[in-house]
Design an enzyme around this catalytic site. Structure first.
Site, PDB file in Angstrom:
ATOM      1  N   GLU A 173     -23.880  -6.009 -31.607  1.00 25.22           N
ATOM      2  CA  GLU A 173     -22.960  -6.899 -31.288  1.00 25.22           C
ATOM      3  C   GLU A 173     -22.185  -6.999 -32.360  1.00 25.22           C
ATOM      4  O   GLU A 173     -22.504  -6.388 -33.280  1.00 25.22           O
ATOM      5  CB  GLU A 173     -23.855  -7.266 -31.425  1.00 25.22           C
ATOM      6  CG  GLU A 173     -23.158  -8.847 -31.371  1.00 25.22           C
ATOM      7  CD  GLU A 173     -22.989  -9.035 -29.807  1.00 25.22           C
ATOM      8  OE1 GLU A 173     -23.267  -8.922 -29.413  1.00 25.22           O
ATOM      9  OE2 GLU A 173     -21.367  -9.803 -29.952  1.00 25.22           O
ATOM     10  N   LYS A 229     -22.150   0.474 -34.473  1.00 26.57           N
ATOM     11  CA  LYS A 229     -22.061  -1.187 -35.556  1.00 26.57           C
ATOM     12  C   LYS A 229     -22.006  -0.994 -36.660  1.00 26.57           C
ATOM     13  O   LYS A 229     -21.164  -1.288 -37.595  1.00 26.57           O
ATOM     14  CB  LYS A 229     -23.651  -1.781 -35.023  1.00 26.57           C
ATOM     15  CG  LYS A 229     -23.861  -2.734 -35.428  1.00 26.57           C
ATOM     16  CD  LYS A 229     -22.893  -3.790 -35.498  1.00 26.57           C
ATOM     17  CE  LYS A 229     -22.696  -4.843 -36.296  1.00 26.57           C
ATOM     18  NZ  LYS A 229     -22.402  -6.715 -36.173  1.00 26.57           N
ATOM     19  N   ASN A 233     -18.473  -2.283 -39.300  1.00 32.45           N
ATOM     20  CA  ASN A 233     -18.878  -3.216 -40.220  1.00 32.45           C
ATOM     21  C   ASN A 233     -18.170  -3.025 -41.998  1.00 32.45           C
ATOM     22  O   ASN A 233     -17.670  -3.414 -42.758  1.00 32.45           O
ATOM     23  CB  ASN A 233     -19.559  -3.522 -40.635  1.00 32.45           C
ATOM     24  CG  ASN A 233     -20.300  -5.040 -39.783  1.00 32.45           C
ATOM     25  OD1 ASN A 233     -19.432  -5.428 -39.101  1.00 32.45           O
ATOM     26  ND2 ASN A 233     -21.045  -5.276 -39.144  1.00 32.45           N
ATOM     27  N   LEU A 275      -6.709  -6.876 -43.879  1.00 28.41           N
ATOM     28  CA  LEU A 275      -5.887  -6.866 -45.070  1.00 28.41           C
ATOM     29  C   LEU A 275      -5.794  -8.101 -46.236  1.00 28.41           C
ATOM     30  O   LEU A 275      -4.465  -8.303 -46.999  1.00 28.41           O
ATOM     31  CB  LEU A 275      -4.800  -6.269 -44.985  1.00 28.41           C
ATOM     32  CG  LEU A 275      -4.964  -4.584 -44.585  1.00 28.41           C
ATOM     33  CD1 LEU A 275      -4.096  -4.429 -44.668  1.00 28.41           C
ATOM     34  CD2 LEU A 275      -5.796  -4.124 -45.254  1.00 28.41           C
ATOM     35  N   CYS A 285     -23.667 -10.723 -43.293  1.00 27.87           N
ATOM     36  CA  CYS A 285     -23.972  -9.147 -42.008  1.00 27.87           C
ATOM     37  C   CYS A 285     -23.184  -7.735 -43.146  1.00 27.87           C
ATOM     38  O   CYS A 285     -23.320  -6.679 -43.764  1.00 27.87           O
ATOM     39  CB  CYS A 285     -22.699  -9.188 -40.888  1.00 27.87           C
ATOM     40  SG  CYS A 285     -23.381 -10.495 -40.292  1.00 27.87           S
TER      41      CYS A 285
HETATM   42  C1  UGA Z   1     -18.947  -9.363 -39.709  1.00 28.22           C
HETATM   43  C2  UGA Z   1     -17.977  -8.464 -38.478  1.00 28.22           C
HETATM   44  O1  UGA Z   1     -16.305  -9.203 -38.607  1.00 28.22           O
HETATM   45  C3  UGA Z   1     -18.384  -8.481 -36.585  1.00 28.22           C
HETATM   46  O2  UGA Z   1     -17.744  -8.021 -36.124  1.00 28.22           O
HETATM   47  C4  UGA Z   1     -20.405  -7.890 -36.837  1.00 28.22           C
HETATM   48  O3  UGA Z   1     -20.765  -8.223 -35.433  1.00 28.22           O
HETATM   49  C5  UGA Z   1     -20.853  -9.043 -38.015  1.00 28.22           C
HETATM   50  O4  UGA Z   1     -19.883  -8.742 -38.924  1.00 28.22           O
HETATM   51  C6  UGA Z   1     -21.831  -8.988 -37.297  1.00 28.22           C
HETATM   52  O5  UGA Z   1     -22.564  -7.503 -38.202  1.00 28.22           O
HETATM   53  O6  UGA Z   1     -23.114  -9.791 -36.959  1.00 28.22           O
HETATM   54  P1  UGA Z   1     -18.661 -11.872 -40.054  1.00 28.22           P
HETATM   55  O7  UGA Z   1     -20.127 -11.350 -40.727  1.00 28.22           O
HETATM   56  O8  UGA Z   1     -18.791 -13.334 -39.108  1.00 28.22           O
HETATM   57  O9  UGA Z   1     -18.222 -10.801 -38.959  1.00 28.22           O
HETATM   58  O10 UGA Z   1     -17.492 -12.039 -41.068  1.00 28.22           O
HETATM   59  P2  UGA Z   1     -15.922 -11.527 -40.488  1.00 28.22           P
HETATM   60  O11 UGA Z   1     -15.222 -12.024 -39.781  1.00 28.22           O
HETATM   61  O12 UGA Z   1     -16.044 -10.268 -40.294  1.00 28.22           O
HETATM   62  O13 UGA Z   1     -15.474 -11.784 -42.453  1.00 28.22           O
HETATM   63  C7  UGA Z   1     -16.494 -11.557 -43.542  1.00 28.22           C
HETATM   64  C8  UGA Z   1     -16.244 -11.829 -45.047  1.00 28.22           C
HETATM   65  O14 UGA Z   1     -14.289 -10.772 -45.289  1.00 28.22           O
HETATM   66  C9  UGA Z   1     -15.660 -12.811 -44.970  1.00 28.22           C
HETATM   67  O15 UGA Z   1     -16.662 -13.421 -46.495  1.00 28.22           O
HETATM   68  C10 UGA Z   1     -14.235 -12.847 -44.916  1.00 28.22           C
HETATM   69  O16 UGA Z   1     -13.769 -14.151 -46.196  1.00 28.22           O
HETATM   70  C11 UGA Z   1     -13.734 -11.580 -45.824  1.00 28.22           C
HETATM   71  N1  UGA Z   1     -12.529 -11.010 -45.613  1.00 28.22           N
HETATM   72  C12 UGA Z   1     -12.469 -11.238 -44.297  1.00 28.22           C
HETATM   73  C13 UGA Z   1     -11.856 -11.009 -46.740  1.00 28.22           C
HETATM   74  O17 UGA Z   1     -11.803 -11.041 -47.702  1.00 28.22           O
HETATM   75  N2  UGA Z   1     -10.073 -10.516 -46.469  1.00 28.22           N
HETATM   76  C14 UGA Z   1     -10.151 -10.238 -44.854  1.00 28.22           C
HETATM   77  O18 UGA Z   1      -8.671 -10.086 -44.486  1.00 28.22           O
HETATM   78  C15 UGA Z   1     -10.919 -10.184 -43.821  1.00 28.22           C
END
Ligand code: UGA
Length: 460
Positions: A173, A229, A233, A275, A285
Site C-alpha cells: 500500500e 514498497k 519509502n 524537496l 512509516c
Molecule cells: C509515507 C509515504 O509517502 C507513503 O507513500 C507510504 O504509503 C506511507 O509512508 C506508508 O508507508 O504507509 P506518510 O508517512 O503518510 O506516507 O507521510 P509522508 O507524506 O510521506 O511524509 C513523511 C514525512 O516527510 C513527514 O514528516 C513530512 O513532514 C516529511 N517531508 C515530506 C519533508 O520533510 N519534506 C518533504 O518535502 C516532504
C-alpha cells in the site's frame, strides 16, 4: 451472520463463479486498514473489518473514525449505513465470511533493534489460516522485510485445512496519511506479488475500477513486490535528507534552499515533490521502514544500502538537533526558563498522528533543557498529550505564542502559514524570533511585521 443483499451490485464486485458480491476482509483497522475497508465498501464489495481492540471496533461500527483522516468519516458512515461494511473482533468470523483477506496490521520497529516486529502479521496470517472454511486468497498489505511473504506462504500451507485452495499474495500500500481516501480509491499503481492466475484474477476484480481508469497493475513475484514498497519509502526519505543536507550548505554559503528546490524541480527527472527542506521526516512509516530496510539489507549482505540508509537517517535526525540549536542561539545561549511557543505537534499537516514526530521531539528536547514550552496543534494536541504529557498544550496559536521569547513553526498547518504576524507579535515578548523549521511562512510579511525570522537554508 446475516446475508447482505440490499446494496446495489455492480459487475466488477460480483464473483463470476457464484454470482454473488465478492466478500473481503480487512485485518487491522488502523490508518491503512480502516481506509482500505471503507474504500472497498464504497466500491461495492461486502467487507468485514477485524481488529483486536474492542473499543476501535465499537467506534468504527458506530461510524466513528478513532483518528483524524480527512474524508474518511463520510466514507465510513456511507459503508456502514449501506450494510456492506461491518467490524468485528472475531477473526474466525472473517475467515468464514470472506473470499479475499487483506492483512493491514502494523509492523513497528522492534524494541532495541532496527528490524521490524512481525508478530502481528504472523498472528494475522496464522489465525486466518487456522479458521478458513472455504477457498481463500490471503493478501499482505503491511510493509514487511523482503522474504516475509515466502515464509508466511509456507506457514499458511502448513496450517490451512487440507482440501482448500488457500493462496498468499503481497499487495503493498502506498497511501499517505492525510490523503488516505484519495490514495486508496485512486491509487497511482497497484502492485501484486506472488499471485497465481486465480489470485491475479481476484485482485484484478478488486481493483477493476482503478485499472479501468488506467491505473497500472504490476504483477510480479513476492520479493519484488515487498521491495517496491520499502524502496519507495527509502527513496522518498533519501530525497528529503538530500535537500536537508543541501540546506546546510545553503546556510553556510548564503543561498536559499527553497528557490534552489524550485529550480531543481523543473527538471522532470528530479521533480519538486519531497524537496521541502526543514525539520525532516517522521511518522509511523518512513523512519521505521528505512531502519527495517537497513537491517534486512545487512542480513542479506547488501552493505551499500546499509550505509546509504544510515546516512539518510543521520541527516534526518540531525535536523531536529539543528532546530534545537537554533532555538538555544535565539535565546542567547540557553533556553533555561525562557518561554518557547511551539506551533505544530503532528509529524505533518492533515493528521493527528504524532508517531516519531519531529515537532514533538524538538518540543520535548527544549523542555528537557529547562525551557517553558507551550505547544499548539490544530488536531494533534490530544495525541501529543498522550505520548508527551509533561509538555504544556495550548488551545490556540495565540495561547502558544503569548509571552514567548521564541516561536517555532514545526508542522506546516495552513493556519500557521496564514496567521497574521503583526497580531501575533503583539502577544510575544518584544523582539521575538520565529524559527520557521518547515520554511513555510511568507518571510517578507513576517519580517515587515517586525519578527526576527530564521529558516533552514533560507538566506533571506
Ligand atoms: C509515507 C509515504 O509517502 C507513503 O507513500 C507510504 O504509503 C506511507 O509512508 C506508508 O508507508 O504507509 P506518510 O508517512 O503518510 O506516507 O507521510 P509522508 O507524506 O510521506 O511524509 C513523511 C514525512 O516527510 C513527514 O514528516 C513530512 O513532514 C516529511 N517531508 C515530506 C519533508 O520533510 N519534506 C518533504 O518535502 C516532504
Amino acid at each position: 451472520m446475516t446475508e447482505q443483499t440490499d446494496a446495489p451490485t455492480t459487475d466488477e464486485t460480483v464473483e463470476p463463479a457464484t454470482g454473488r458480491r465478492l466478500r473481503l476482509s480487512v485485518i487491522g483497522t488502523g490508518y491503512l486498514g480502516a481506509t482500505h475497508a471503507a474504500a472497498m465498501a464504497e466500491l461495492g464489495f461486502d467487507v468485514v473489518g477485524v481488529d483486536v481492540d474492542p473499543a476501535k471496533v465499537a467506534a468504527l461500527s458506530a461510524g466513528e473514525v478513532p483518528f483524524y483522516e480527512p474524508g474518511l468519516p463520510e466514507l465510513l458512515v456511507r459503508g456502514v449505513d449501506s450494510g456492506r461494511l461491518r467490524f468485528t473482533t472475531d477473526l474466525a468470523e472473517a475467515a468464514a465470511f470472506a473470499d479475499v483477506h487483506f492483512v493491514c496490521v502494523g509492523t513497528p520497529q522492534r524494541p532495541g533493534s532496527n528490524g521490524a516486529d512481525l508478530r502481528y502479521v504472523e498472528a494475522a496470517f496464522e489465525g486466518l489460516a487456522q479458521h478458513l472454511t472455504h477457498d481463500a486468497l490471503l493478501v499482505g498489505k503491511s510493509t514487511v522485510p523482503v522474504g516475509t511473504g515466502a515464509r508466511l506462504a509456507a506457514r499458511v500451507r502448513e496450517i490451512a485445512p487440507a482440501g482448500l485452495r488457500v493462496e498468499l499474495a503481497w499487495n503493498p500500500e502506498f497511501l499517505r496519511e492525510g490523503k488516505a481516501v484519495q490514495d486508496t480509491l485512486t491509487p497511482d499503481r497497484v502492485v501484486v506479488g506472488g499471485a497465481s492466475e486465480w489470485g491475479d484474477d481476484l485482485l484484478r476484480q478488486v481493483y477493476a475500477r482503478a485499472v479501468a481508469d488506467g491505473t497500472p497493475f504490476i504483477a510480479t513475484d513476492l520479493p519484488t513486490a515487498e521491495l517496491v514498497k520499502v524502496s519507495a519509502n527509502a527513496f522518498l526519505a533519501t530525497k528529503i535528507s538530500f535537500i536537508n543536507a543541501i540546506s546546510q550548505v545553503c546556510d553556510k554559503a548564503g543561498a536559499d534552499v527553497t528557490v534552489l528546490a524550485d529550480a531543481l524541480g523543473h527538471d522532470v527527472r528530479i521533480g519538486r515533490q519531497f524537496l521541502n527542506a526543514g525539520l525532516g521526516f517522521g511518522g509511523g512509516c518512513l523512519p521505521k521502514d528505512i531502519r527495517a530496510l537497513m537491517h534486512r539489507a545487512g542480513e542479506l549482505g547488501a552493505d551499500s544500502l546499509v550505509d546509504l540508509m544510515q546516512d539518510v537517517d543521520e541527516i534526518n535526525m540531525w535536523q531536529r538537533q539543528r532546530v534545537i540549536d537554533m532555538a538555544v542561539q535565539a535565546c542567547g545561549g540557553s533556553v533555561l526558563n525562557r518561554r518557547i511557543g511551539v506551533l505544530g505537534a503532528a509529524f505533518k499537516p492533515d493528521t493527528d498522528d504524532v508517531r516519531d514526530s519531529p515537532a514533538l521531539n524538538v518540543a520535548a528536547g527544549l523542555h528537557l533543557r529547562g525551557a517553558q514550552v507551550v505547544v499548539f496543534d490544530p488536531k494533534a494536541g490530544d495525541t501529543g498529550k498522550r505520548i508527551f504529557p509533561s509538555l504544556t498544550y495550548g488551545a490556540s496559536t495565540e495561547e502558544a505564542v503569548t509571552g514567548a521569547d521564541v516561536v517555532l513553526v514545526l508542522t506546516e498547518w495552513p493556519e500557521f502559514r496564514t496567521a497574521d504576524p503583526s497580531a501575533l507579535l503583539e502577544l510575544t515578548k518584544p523582539g521575538a524570533t520565529v524559527i520557521d523549521a518547515r520554511n513555510c511562512l511568507p518571510v517578507d510579511a513576517w519580517r515587515e511585521a517586525g519578527w526576527t525570522y530564521r529558516g533552514l537554508g533560507a538566506a533571506r
